[in-house]
Design an enzyme around this catalytic site. Structure first.
Site: not given
Length: 387
Positions: A229-230, A373, A279-280
Site C-alpha cells: 500500500h502507498g 520519477e 498508490c501515491r
C-alpha cells in the site's frame, strides 16, 4: 592474460607523463571501495610496462577491469570506454562458454490471460553489434552501459507486503505479483533477495543492508522492487508497513539515498532500477479492482546518478490490483520485458509499458498511467537476457 596486458599497455601509452603519474597515484591511494591499494614503493619511477606487470601481479584477472576504473577516475572516459570494448571483444569466446550461462528459467504461466510467458533471449550477434555501433561514439546521449561479462548481472531486492495487521487491508493477489516479478528478475539474470510482510523500519533496514552487499562490486546493475500500500506525506511518496498506521512508513526517496554514490560506491556508474507498485495518495481513479491505498572514491562523482524509478501510477492517484490476476502494472512489465528486453533498452521498454497501460485496460475498463520519477540514466541500458 597476455592479451589483457597488451591492451592495458596500449591504453597507458596514450597517457602523457603527467596523466600516467595521476594514474599511478590512484593505484597507490585507492581506486574504489574493495580494491586493495598498491604500495607506493612498488611503483616508484615505474615505466608503463612496470605498471601493467604490477597490476596483473596484484589484481590477477581483475587487472583489466581496474585499469578501466582508474581511467574513469582520472576523467579519461573515452579511453576507458574504448578499452572496455576491446576487453569485451577478446572475452567473447569465454562469454559464449556454457559454463558461464545464466541458469535457465522455465516459462511463467500468466494469471491474467492463461498464456505462458517466455523471455526472448538476446543473441551474441545483437549484443556485439550494439557494443560496436554505440561504443565507438563519444556522445553520451548515444552511449550505453557496458556489461562487464555474461554471468549473473547482480543482485535484485524484491519486497512484497501482502498480509497486514488489519486483515481488511490484506493485498489479495499480491502474491501473484511477487511470483511474476521474481520470475522476471531471474529470467533477466539477477539473483533475487526476496522479503515479505515488513514494517516501514524493516523495509528501510533491508534496503540499507542491500546497499552494503559486497556482490555489487562485481555486478553490472541492480533492481529494487517494492510492492505494498502507498500514500503521499508532505509531497513524499511513502510505502506503508504491515502495521498499517501513519507512522509505519518507508519513504521511497530513501532508496535513492541508500544506493547513491556516497552510501553505495560499489554501484557508481551502474544502473539502479527502482520499481514501485503502490498508490501515491489521493483518490483519483477511473475505476478499480482493488485500491492499493490507505485512509565516495578519491575522484569526483555525482552524488546521485544512473537511477531510473518507474512507479505504477501518477502522484495523488490510486493503483490497481486484481485479486485473481495481480496488478496491472506488474503484468504489463512482465509482458513487455518478455517480448522486447532482448532488443530494446530499458527506457524504451518502460515507454512501451506506459503506452500499453494508457490504451489497454485491465480486466475492467480501468486504465492507468505509470510514471517515471527521479531518473538520471545518462546512457542506454540494455538487459541482454540470456547473455
Amino acid at each position: 592474460m597476455d592479451i589483457t596486458k597488451r591492451l592495458m599497455l596500449d591504453a597507458l601509452e596514450e597517457l602523457v607523463k603527467a596523466e600516467l603519474k595521476v594514474f599511478i597515484w590512484h593505484l597507490c591511494n585507492g581506486v574504489a571501495a574493495g580494491v586493495e591499494r598498491i604500495p607506493p614503493g612498488k611503483l616508484e619511477e615505474a615505466t608503463r610496462s612496470d605498471v601493467v606487470d604490477c597490476m596483473v601481479k596484484q589484481y590477477s584477472d581483475d587487472a583489466g577491469k581496474i585499469t578501466v576504473q582508474v581511467l574513469r577516475n582520472i576523467k579519461q572516459n573515452d579511453l576507458a570506454k574504448r578499452l572496455e570494448l576491446k576487453f569485451q571483444e577478446v572475452q567473447q569466446p569465454v562469454q559464449e562458454d556454457t559454463r558461464h550461462a545464466p541458469v535457465p528459467v522455465e516459462p511463467q504461466l500468466s494469471q491474467s490471460d492463461g498464456k505462458r510467458h517466455n523471455m526472448t533471449q538476446s543473441s551474441q550477434e545483437f549484443k556485439r553489434k550494439i557494443l560496436q555501433d554505440m561504443g565507438d561514439d563519444a556522445s553520451i546521449s548515444v552511449s550505453i552501459y557496458i556489461p562487464a561479462r555474461s554471468e549473473k548481472k547482480g543482485l535484485a531486492l524484491l519486497i512484497t507486503n501482502i498480509d497486514f495487521a488489519c486483515k481488511k487491508y490484506n493485498r489479495n493477489g499480491a502474491e501473484i505479483d511477487e511470483e511474476n516479478m521474481e520470475w522476471l528478475l531471474k529470467a533477466l539474470g539477477y539473483n533475487v533477495e526476496k522479503r515479505r510482510n515488513l514494517s516501514g523500519d524493516a523495509i528501510d533496514k533491508e534496503v540499507r543492508d542491500f546497499s552494503k552487499r559486497s556482490e555489487h562490486q562485481d555486478s553490472d546493475s541492480t533492481f529494487v522492487v517494492i510492492m505494498s500500500h502507498g500514500t503521499r506525506i508532505n509531497n513524499r511518496d511513502a510505502i506503508l508497513g504491515v502495521s498499517h498506521h501513519e507512522n509505519d512508513v518507508y519513504f521511497v526517496d530513501k532508496t535513492f539515498s541508500h544506493l547513491n554514490s556516497v552510501n553505495c560506491s560499489a554501484l557508481i556508474n551502474k544502473p539502479k532500477v527502482i520499481l514501485i507498485q503502490a498508490c501515491r495518495g489521493g483518490d483519483h481513479s477511473g475505476g478499480v479492482d482493488v485500491h492499493d491505498q490507505v485512509p565516495e572514491s578519491d575522484s569526483w562523482v555525482h552524488r546521485e546518478k544512473d537511477f531510473v524509478c518507474f512507479m505504477s501510477t501518477l502522484p495523488d492517484t490510486v493503483s490497481y490490483r486484481n485479486p485473481q490476476t495481480g496488478s496491472h502494472f506488474i503484468n504489463y512489465i512482465v509482458e513487455v520485458f518478455c517480448e522486447g528486453a532482448h532488443k530494446h533498452d530499458i527506457m524504451e521498454l518502460f515507454r512501451k509499458v506506459a503506452s500499453g497501460m494508457e490504451t489497454r485496460p485491465g480486466r475492467t475498463n480501468d486504465k492507468l498511467l505509470p510514471c517515471l520519477e527521479r531518473t538520471s540514466l545518462t546512457r542506454k541500458f540494455y538487459l541482454f537476457p540470456g547473455l
